[in-house]
Scaffold this motif. Structure first.
Motif, PDB file in Angstrom:
ATOM      1  N   GLN A   1       0.826  -1.208   0.000  1.00 24.11           N
ATOM      2  CA  GLN A   1       0.000   0.000   0.000  1.00 24.11           C
ATOM      3  C   GLN A   1       0.868   1.268   0.000  1.00 24.11           C
ATOM      4  O   GLN A   1       0.563   2.250  -0.695  1.00 24.11           O
ATOM      5  N   SER A   2       1.961   1.231   0.751  1.00 25.04           N
ATOM      6  CA  SER A   2       2.814   2.418   0.842  1.00 25.04           C
ATOM      7  C   SER A   2       3.444   2.779  -0.490  1.00 25.04           C
ATOM      8  O   SER A   2       3.648   3.958  -0.796  1.00 25.04           O
ATOM      9  N   PHE A   3       3.751   1.765  -1.291  1.00 24.07           N
ATOM     10  CA  PHE A   3       4.376   2.048  -2.586  1.00 24.07           C
ATOM     11  C   PHE A   3       3.510   2.935  -3.469  1.00 24.07           C
ATOM     12  O   PHE A   3       4.017   3.727  -4.262  1.00 24.07           O
ATOM     13  N   GLN A   4       2.206   2.823  -3.315  1.00 19.28           N
ATOM     14  CA  GLN A   4       1.323   3.639  -4.159  1.00 19.28           C
ATOM     15  C   GLN A   4       1.345   5.117  -3.758  1.00 19.28           C
ATOM     16  O   GLN A   4       0.964   5.971  -4.555  1.00 19.28           O
ATOM     17  N   THR A   5       1.812   5.403  -2.542  1.00 14.59           N
ATOM     18  CA  THR A   5       1.957   6.816  -2.175  1.00 14.59           C
ATOM     19  C   THR A   5       3.123   7.463  -2.914  1.00 14.59           C
ATOM     20  O   THR A   5       3.158   8.690  -3.054  1.00 14.59           O
ATOM     21  N   ILE A   6       4.068   6.656  -3.381  1.00 15.36           N
ATOM     22  CA  ILE A   6       5.140   7.204  -4.213  1.00 15.36           C
ATOM     23  C   ILE A   6       4.539   7.771  -5.496  1.00 15.36           C
ATOM     24  O   ILE A   6       4.890   8.861  -5.950  1.00 15.36           O
ATOM     25  N   ILE A   7       3.603   7.017  -6.078  1.00 14.33           N
ATOM     26  CA  ILE A   7       2.946   7.437  -7.319  1.00 14.33           C
ATOM     27  C   ILE A   7       2.058   8.654  -7.080  1.00 14.33           C
ATOM     28  O   ILE A   7       2.048   9.606  -7.863  1.00 14.33           O
ATOM     29  N   SER A   8       1.323   8.655  -5.970  1.00 13.09           N
ATOM     30  CA  SER A   8       0.328   9.708  -5.745  1.00 13.09           C
ATOM     31  C   SER A   8       0.861  10.923  -4.996  1.00 13.09           C
ATOM     32  O   SER A   8       0.277  12.013  -5.084  1.00 13.09           O
ATOM     33  N   ARG A   9       1.995  10.753  -4.262  1.00 14.07           N
ATOM     34  CA  ARG A   9       2.437  11.842  -3.408  1.00 14.07           C
ATOM     35  C   ARG A   9       3.903  12.246  -3.546  1.00 14.07           C
ATOM     36  O   ARG A   9       4.310  13.294  -3.058  1.00 14.07           O
ATOM     37  N   ASN A  10       4.715  11.445  -4.198  1.00 11.38           N
ATOM     38  CA  ASN A  10       6.143  11.779  -4.329  1.00 11.38           C
ATOM     39  C   ASN A  10       6.519  12.288  -5.710  1.00 11.38           C
ATOM     40  O   ASN A  10       7.284  13.239  -5.836  1.00 11.38           O
TER      41      ASN A  10
ATOM     42  N   ASP B   1      14.547   7.040 -11.067  1.00 14.10           N
ATOM     43  CA  ASP B   1      15.459   7.252  -9.943  1.00 14.10           C
ATOM     44  C   ASP B   1      14.685   7.552  -8.663  1.00 14.10           C
ATOM     45  O   ASP B   1      15.004   7.033  -7.581  1.00 14.10           O
ATOM     46  N   LEU B   2      13.675   8.411  -8.780  1.00  8.85           N
ATOM     47  CA  LEU B   2      12.858   8.772  -7.619  1.00  8.85           C
ATOM     48  C   LEU B   2      12.139   7.559  -7.058  1.00  8.85           C
ATOM     49  O   LEU B   2      12.140   7.318  -5.838  1.00  8.85           O
ATOM     50  N   ILE B   3      11.515   6.774  -7.936  1.00  4.62           N
ATOM     51  CA  ILE B   3      10.747   5.620  -7.471  1.00  4.62           C
ATOM     52  C   ILE B   3      11.654   4.605  -6.796  1.00  4.62           C
ATOM     53  O   ILE B   3      11.332   4.087  -5.711  1.00  4.62           O
ATOM     54  N   GLU B   4      12.800   4.323  -7.392  1.00 10.16           N
ATOM     55  CA  GLU B   4      13.702   3.351  -6.777  1.00 10.16           C
ATOM     56  C   GLU B   4      14.166   3.838  -5.401  1.00 10.16           C
ATOM     57  O   GLU B   4      14.197   3.059  -4.429  1.00 10.16           O
ATOM     58  N   GLN B   5      14.538   5.100  -5.297  1.00  8.56           N
ATOM     59  CA  GLN B   5      15.006   5.643  -4.025  1.00  8.56           C
ATOM     60  C   GLN B   5      13.926   5.548  -2.953  1.00  8.56           C
ATOM     61  O   GLN B   5      14.185   5.096  -1.828  1.00  8.56           O
TER      62      GLN B   5
END
Length: 405
Positions: free
Chosen positions: A218-227, A269-273
């Motif tokens: 679930q947390s990974f999807q916050t990368i898409i929606s918030r990072n 790069d952002l997603i991997e980090q």
């Protein structure tokens, strides 16, 4: 359509060739029969062949009326490998090898380039050289990268390189191209969460990795929606979670795997980090540890604007404005991206229809399954052979006929 008459007339012969290739699929870096067939045809038509690039890849050279003396060259690429999947079609040219299938149309791509090669060798009404690139191992093996490592563009420094892929769902015979990213990068991740196993009736004595795995997904999807920026494109798909062996046992570990797709390296790069940070710190907060692996496979496929505009003009003249479409980017990946990193060029789509072409097969055998890529009921539409081949011929002739900037 303004297709080349000789290519239209040769369609039945080339369709038989395509179906022969379909019936004998070969996997990545195993395309020995396919390469022999291609080499034999090119040699028959007076086209020199160079073998052994990227292990099973080969290159044919069609020199123009100047014998290639002017030094100009354009590259045209077709992929050769099949998929490790079982075909469910029952028509006469269905795969004769269990667990192998041309489920993506590479048999058609080969045939299109062969038909174009034959026509170019017959005419030779251009100056320069058309470099025919028959590439192995597109389906995960990175055959394009391997051919480049083996000196593809050092030996034949083309001005631009072009590739195409049939595209189910687009009208039969339509053509599509756009500048910029048209296919995504392909990347894989594997996260192993190390907890402490124990009896499921006494979870307080364990460090359960499964709730942590659920939280991470679930947390990974916050990368898409918030990072990442909302206008940037990115996909994180968790496709596998493996843990446990018994219903009354808290497992020691849990493994999460999946894929990440982006159109730019910056977003990747952002997603991997962020995935790494979330994994490491979340595991620490639960008293667990993790091993984080991230593998970058194929980069984004990015069409250079001048080359995309050039090929679009050829498309317009060939099939008209109604069948010349804007290319809708897809999050699928393609190792032609490596060639576009090395040389300017464009990757095109050729409309494959929705499978209606299978209705006319002798004896039936097409069943009712969808005719989409990587589907066990897929089959390439042979009506596309003269369309794709005419495009390659006209593109090569017009490219080599234009003045250098």
């Amino acid at each position: 359509m303004k297709l080349i008459d000789t290519l239209v007339a040769q369609m039945p012969e080339m369709a038989q060739l395509r179906r022969d290739i379909h019936a004998h699929p070969e996997l990545a870096f195993e395309e020995l029969r396919t390469a022999e067939l291609i080499a034999a045809r090119l040699t028959e038509w007076g086209i020199p062949v160079h073998r052994g690039l990227g292990r099973t890849g080969l290159v044919g050279l069609v020199h123009g009326r100047d014998g290639g003396a002017c030094g100009r060259a354009i590259g045209l690429r077709a992929d050769m490998d099949a998929l490790p999947m079982t075909e469910l079609n029952r028509f006469e040219h269905a795969s004769r090898h269990q667990g192998r299938m041309h489920g993506c149309g590479h048999d058609g791509h080969i045939t299109i380039l062969l038909a174009a090669a034959r026509e170019l060798a017959r005419r030779r009404d251009f100056d320069g050289t058309v470099v025919l690139i028959f590439q192995p191992a597109e389906e995960g093996g990175g055959g394009a990268r391997e051919m480049i490592i083996d000196g593809l563009f050092e030996r034949w420094p083309v001005e631009a390189v072009f590739g195409l892929h049939n595209w189910p769902g687009l009208p039969t015979g339509s053509l599509a191209v756009s500048p910029g990213p048209v296919m995504a990068s392909s990347n894989e991740f594997k996260i192993t969460i190390r907890g402490k196993g124990g009896h499921a009736a006494m979870p307080d004595r364990s460090i359960d990795p499964i709730p942590l795995a659920c939280q991470l997904v679930q947390s990974f999807q916050t990368i898409i929606s918030r990072n990442k920026k909302p206008i940037d494109t990115g996909v994180i798909s968790v496709t596998m979670i493996h843990a446990g062996e018994a219903t009354n046992v808290v497992p020691d570990s849990c493994e999460i795997q999946g894929t990440v797709r982006t159109f730019t390296t910056e977003v990747l790069d952002l997603i991997e980090q962020r995935m790494r940070e979330l994994s490491v710190h979340s595991c620490a907060a639960f008293g667990a540890s993790c091993e984080f692996e991230f593998e970058r496979n194929y980069p984004p496929t990015v069409n250079s604007a001048p080359e995309a505009a050039f090929v679009r003009e050829v498309m317009l003249d060939l099939v008209g404005p109604e069948l010349t479409l804007a290319q809708e980017p897809t999050m699928g990946a393609e190792d032609f991206a490596f060639m576009l990193q090395a040389r300017p060029g464009a990757y095109l789509f050729l409309g494959n229809g929705d499978g209606e072409h299978r209705a006319g097969y002798a004896g039936g055998g097409h069943d009712a399954g969808p005719c989409t890529l990587h589907n066990p009921y897929y089959d390439f539409n042979d009506e596309l052979i003269p369309v794709g081949a005419s495009l390659w011929v006209e593109l090569a002739r017009r490219w080599l006929g234009r003045p250098l900037a």
